[in-house]
Design a protein around this motif. Structure first.
Motif, PDB file in Angstrom:
ATOM      1  N   GLY A  77       9.353   5.711 -25.394  1.00 18.01           N
ATOM      2  CA  GLY A  77       9.229   4.769 -26.511  1.00 18.01           C
ATOM      3  C   GLY A  77      10.285   3.687 -26.419  1.00 18.01           C
ATOM      4  O   GLY A  77      10.875   3.288 -27.424  1.00 18.01           O
ATOM      5  N   THR A 103      10.166   0.514 -25.859  1.00 14.84           N
ATOM      6  CA  THR A 103       9.915  -0.813 -26.439  1.00 14.84           C
ATOM      7  C   THR A 103       9.968  -0.815 -27.965  1.00 14.84           C
ATOM      8  O   THR A 103       9.787  -1.861 -28.588  1.00 14.84           O
ATOM      9  CB  THR A 103       8.520  -1.321 -26.003  1.00 14.84           C
ATOM     10  OG1 THR A 103       7.568  -0.278 -26.291  1.00 14.84           O
ATOM     11  CG2 THR A 103       8.472  -1.644 -24.521  1.00 14.84           C
ATOM     12  N   SER A 128      11.705   0.334 -31.908  1.00 15.34           N
ATOM     13  CA  SER A 128      12.958   0.055 -32.604  1.00 15.34           C
ATOM     14  C   SER A 128      14.091   0.987 -32.114  1.00 15.34           C
ATOM     15  O   SER A 128      15.192   0.533 -31.781  1.00 15.34           O
ATOM     16  CB  SER A 128      12.686   0.214 -34.102  1.00 15.34           C
ATOM     17  OG  SER A 128      13.852   0.399 -34.812  1.00 15.34           O
ATOM     18  N   ILE A 129      13.817   2.279 -32.046  1.00 16.98           N
ATOM     19  CA  ILE A 129      14.842   3.222 -31.568  1.00 16.98           C
ATOM     20  C   ILE A 129      15.109   2.996 -30.076  1.00 16.98           C
ATOM     21  O   ILE A 129      16.268   2.995 -29.626  1.00 16.98           O
ATOM     22  CB  ILE A 129      14.378   4.683 -31.794  1.00 16.98           C
ATOM     23  CG1 ILE A 129      14.306   4.993 -33.296  1.00 16.98           C
ATOM     24  CG2 ILE A 129      15.296   5.675 -31.070  1.00 16.98           C
ATOM     25  CD1 ILE A 129      15.628   5.154 -33.994  1.00 16.98           C
ATOM     26  N   ALA A 133       6.275   3.228 -22.642  1.00 12.82           N
ATOM     27  CA  ALA A 133       5.784   2.490 -23.818  1.00 12.82           C
ATOM     28  C   ALA A 133       4.355   2.911 -24.086  1.00 12.82           C
ATOM     29  O   ALA A 133       3.755   3.657 -23.291  1.00 12.82           O
ATOM     30  CB  ALA A 133       5.860   0.986 -23.569  1.00 12.82           C
ATOM     31  N   GLY A 134       3.813   2.422 -25.188  1.00 16.93           N
ATOM     32  CA  GLY A 134       2.408   2.687 -25.504  1.00 16.93           C
ATOM     33  C   GLY A 134       1.516   1.750 -24.699  1.00 16.93           C
ATOM     34  O   GLY A 134       0.802   2.161 -23.800  1.00 16.93           O
ATOM     35  N   ARG A 135       1.607   0.455 -25.032  1.00 23.54           N
ATOM     36  CA  ARG A 135       0.759  -0.506 -24.316  1.00 23.54           C
ATOM     37  C   ARG A 135       1.445  -1.831 -24.044  1.00 23.54           C
ATOM     38  O   ARG A 135       0.862  -2.715 -23.442  1.00 23.54           O
ATOM     39  CB  ARG A 135      -0.533  -0.747 -25.096  1.00 23.54           C
ATOM     40  CG  ARG A 135      -0.353  -1.249 -26.515  1.00 23.54           C
ATOM     41  CD  ARG A 135      -1.660  -1.289 -27.265  1.00 23.54           C
ATOM     42  NE  ARG A 135      -2.251   0.044 -27.332  1.00 23.54           N
ATOM     43  CZ  ARG A 135      -1.966   0.939 -28.290  1.00 23.54           C
ATOM     44  NH1 ARG A 135      -1.083   0.648 -29.221  1.00 23.54           N
ATOM     45  NH2 ARG A 135      -2.531   2.121 -28.297  1.00 23.54           N
ATOM     46  N   ASN A 136       2.681  -1.987 -24.480  1.00 27.08           N
ATOM     47  CA  ASN A 136       3.369  -3.272 -24.315  1.00 27.08           C
ATOM     48  C   ASN A 136       3.939  -3.400 -22.896  1.00 27.08           C
ATOM     49  O   ASN A 136       5.128  -3.191 -22.650  1.00 27.08           O
ATOM     50  CB  ASN A 136       4.478  -3.388 -25.370  1.00 27.08           C
ATOM     51  CG  ASN A 136       5.081  -4.778 -25.412  1.00 27.08           C
ATOM     52  OD1 ASN A 136       4.886  -5.583 -24.501  1.00 27.08           O
ATOM     53  ND2 ASN A 136       5.813  -5.052 -26.471  1.00 27.08           N
ATOM     54  N   GLY A 153       4.930   9.092 -33.790  1.00 27.17           N
ATOM     55  CA  GLY A 153       3.769   9.910 -34.119  1.00 27.17           C
ATOM     56  C   GLY A 153       3.589  11.153 -33.267  1.00 27.17           C
ATOM     57  O   GLY A 153       4.430  11.494 -32.415  1.00 27.17           O
ATOM     58  N   SER A 180      15.977  -1.510 -40.545  1.00 28.41           N
ATOM     59  CA  SER A 180      15.014  -2.239 -39.722  1.00 28.41           C
ATOM     60  C   SER A 180      14.385  -1.237 -38.763  1.00 28.41           C
ATOM     61  O   SER A 180      15.063  -0.686 -37.893  1.00 28.41           O
ATOM     62  CB  SER A 180      15.773  -3.333 -38.967  1.00 28.41           C
ATOM     63  OG  SER A 180      14.990  -3.813 -37.928  1.00 28.41           O
ATOM     64  N   GLY A 230      10.365   0.545 -36.976  1.00 27.45           N
ATOM     65  CA  GLY A 230       8.977   0.298 -36.596  1.00 27.45           C
ATOM     66  C   GLY A 230       8.069   0.376 -37.817  1.00 27.45           C
ATOM     67  O   GLY A 230       8.448   0.894 -38.872  1.00 27.45           O
TER      68      GLY A 230
END
Ligand code: NDP
Length: 404
Positions: free
Chosen positions: A28, A30, A32-33, A55-58, A120, A220, A222
């Motif tokens: 993860g 990309t 916030s964490i 990352a997921g899709r970025n 998630g 601040s 996600g």
């Protein structure tokens, strides 16, 4: 209120000696964490070597980060993003892969520390995969503990992997929870900012928009956790997270609304002492704590100035205006498959709210209705394997989608 350091669980003196770089993977990266973690990595050149970034899709941002931090492998969960990632990293020597299995495989590459910061339920499989090949897992992905806590913690014990909580409240408790004196603890308290609707009348909550809910007053973060903070579901998930992490009964766990978000967690002892961790609301503090553990390293985060703040206030949460909190508390008391169902239904509902398909108050309704079906099914048992957790999560998502 005293501030203290737990000598059992806490850090050493932090004497600076030349050390080999620590091998770090960020799941993860990309988000916030993930970006806050990389910010700390950049601040200490030579201290970390990056093994995997996912990352997921970025693909664009992941490729930029992989080049900047000389990662060995970059992985996107969405196979549709593979071609872009491959093209952007062509000629760099950085390995590229795609798909959920590839994310889990990257998590399982040998490291000293893994930052688990996928949002998630999708974070569960990679977090589990990481346990066998890392010494320390810094866990931000609270959904892992909510959906399959006993399974995950038992796998961590078997692997001998240290779990360090990244969530600011649980990180605070980690620092003041005297593991050797657990039987003298009378209460574990996590604080809540109260979110953007702390003072919003109940009648106005129905017309809350996506933009209003995404405006968190203190943190601040996600989008998913920001909505969870607005509904107080985040605090409910955190209660379950605390219940999984710390050996205290349900009745000894509580939530205190503290709008200044300076005191993050407290542990009350039977002798009358109440120990707390305080800091500015900046996730780089708990992330830095996990990256440095068991040392304490200097930080660029601005120090907390209590005299400038002046007043710290505390109040009980309003369970009537924020029904997600009692729903999570009920799921925690009920145990077994209930927290997994709660989490899945909430993920479906939050996604639908963010997409403009349901209203703010519908989030709690969808969760409640989905949990109600659990009664109809006569209850579900605690997931004993990743396959069982995935099945239960999928079942709850189907029911929740029908409730939308
Ligand atoms: P973000 O939404 O900012 O980032 C999520 C990360 O997960 C991104 O890198 C995203 O990639 C990736 N991702 C999304 N979906 C998938 C998927 N299906 N498979 C693999 N990777 C995926 O979330 P946050 O950083 O805010 O939160 C991450 C976790 O940390 C959550 O569990 C949250 O509850 C917890 N947490 C967060 C805090 C915070 O301050 N943000 C505080 C305490 C806990 P992409 O960019 O490509 O979408």
């Amino acid at each position: 209120m005293a501030m203290t350091v737990n000598m059992q669980a806490g850090p050493g003196t932090g004497a600076s000696v030349m050390q080999a770089p620590r091998r770090l993977s960020i799941l993860g990266a990309t988000g916030s964490i993930g970006l806050n973690t990389l910010d700390l990595v950049a601040a200490e050149p030579g201290r970390f070597e990056i093994e995997a970034l996912t990352a997921g899709r970025n693909a664009r941002e992941l490729a930029d980060l992989a080049i900047r931090f000389s990662a060995r492998i970059a992985v996107v969960a969405d196979p549709a993003a593979y071609a872009e990632l491959r093209d952007r990293l062509a000629g760099t020597g950085i390995e590229v892969a795609a798909g959920p299995e590839a994310v889990a495989a990257a998590a399982a590459r040998p490291t000293d520390i893994v930052m688990s910061a996928i949002v998630g339920f999708a974070g569960l499989a990679p977090s589990l995969a990481a346990l066998a090949a890392t010494g320390t897992l810094a866990l931000a992905n609270k959904e892992t503990l909510v959906s399959a806590g006993p399974l995950f913690l038992s796998a961590a014990r078997q692997a001998g992997t240290r779990i360090l909580p990244v969530d600011s409240e649980h990180n605070a408790i980690f620092q003041v929870f005297e593991a050797g004196n657990a039987d003298t603890i009378s209460e574990v308290i996590i604080t809540a900012s109260g979110g953007p609707f702390l003072r919003t009348p109940k009648a106005d909550l129905a017309s809350v928009t996506r933009e209003m809910a995404l405006r968190h007053p203190k943190w601040s973060m996600g989008p998913k956790i920001t909505i969870d903070s607005a509904t107080l579901m985040n605090k409910g998930l955190e209660l379950i997270e605390a219940y999984r992490l710390y050996p205290v009964s349900v009745d000894r766990l509580s939530v205190l609304v503290h709008p200044q978000s300076v005191v993050h967690g407290l542990v009350r002892y039977k002798d009358g002492s109440l120990l707390a961790e305080l800091g500015v609301p900046d996730m780089r503090t708990p992330i830095g704590y996990c990256l440095a553990w068991p040392e304490r390293r200097p930080s660029a985060v601005k120090p907390l100035d209590l005299s400038a703040i002046g007043t710290l206030t505390f109040e009980p949460p309003d369970r009537d205006r924020f029904p997600c909190l009692p729903l999570a508390e009920a799921a925690m008391r009920r145990g077994e498959g209930a927290p997994c169902v709660l989490n899945a239904a909430n993920e479906v509902a939050v996604e639908a709210f963010l997409a403009g398909r349901i209203g703010f108050l519908d989030i709690a309704r969808v969760v409640e209705e989905t949990l109600g079906k659990l009664d109809g099914e006569g209850g579900l048992s605690e997931p004993a394997s990743l396959a069982e957790a995935t099945e239960l999560d999928g079942w709850a998502r189907k029911i929740a989608s029908a409730c939308l």
